[in-house]
Design a protein around this motif. Structure first.
Motif: not given
Length: 184
Positions: A28-35
């Motif tokens: 979830e962090f990767f998804r969040f931070a990928s922006r």
């Protein structure tokens, strides 16, 4: 396990709790931070640094009165670390202008502005380590975990709360003496 239980386990240096936090929030962090960046190496580094900061803050008792979820706290740390990395590298990969709210600013201060334990705190930790197991446990239960004397009676199998109260008092006196001894 809820956030309170996780924080308690982290404070006990439970590596399994740390692994649980890592596994629970990584994707979830990767998804969040990928922006903000698409570089997986950067995301991995930032996430690991944020996990370490979270763990250290838990050990230091800074999460005892956490006003947000553990996830929000962790993601705020990570987001700040990303922004700091981009600011330091003079690279911004998003068109968004972001303004930190007061809670995020408090988290950033905790993570980056903290100069570590004071000399007195270091002496207290050193003295605490010299106490016996029973003393350390009773002080941890009362002061770090916030348990009431009645709860400690049942956990440590004392006769009544007056025994716990006097034992706690003796342990505190011993700790104070150890700290004063370290001053000399």
């Amino acid at each position: 396990m809820n956030d309170r239980q996780l924080i308690t386990q982290l404070k006990k240096r439970d590596r399994n709790a740390l692994k649980d936090v890592y596994r629970e929030y990584k994707t979830e962090f990767f998804r969040f931070a990928s922006r903000y960046t698409k570089t997986n190496d950067t995301l991995e580094d930032i996430f690991q640094d944020a996990i370490i900061a979270l763990y250290e803050n838990a050990l230091a008792g800074k999460l005892d009165n956490l006003n947000s979820s553990l996830k929000t706290y962790l993601f705020s740390i990570g987001k700040f670390m990303l922004f700091k990395k981009f600011r330091d590298a003079k690279e911004i990969t998003t068109d968004e202008t972001y303004i930190f709210d007061q809670r995020e600013k408090a988290v950033m201060y905790d993570v980056y502005e903290d100069e570590g334990p004071s000399e007195y705190q270091k002496k207290m930790v050193a003295g605490f380590k010299k106490l016996g197991d029973k003393c350390r446990e009773i002080l941890e239960l009362f002061y770090l975990q916030g348990l009431k004397l009645e709860e400690i009676v049942s956990i440590q199998d004392y006769d009544n709360k007056n025994v716990v109260k006097s034992q706690k008092s003796r342990c505190l006196k011993s700790l104070k003496e150890l700290i004063q001894y370290n001053d000399g």
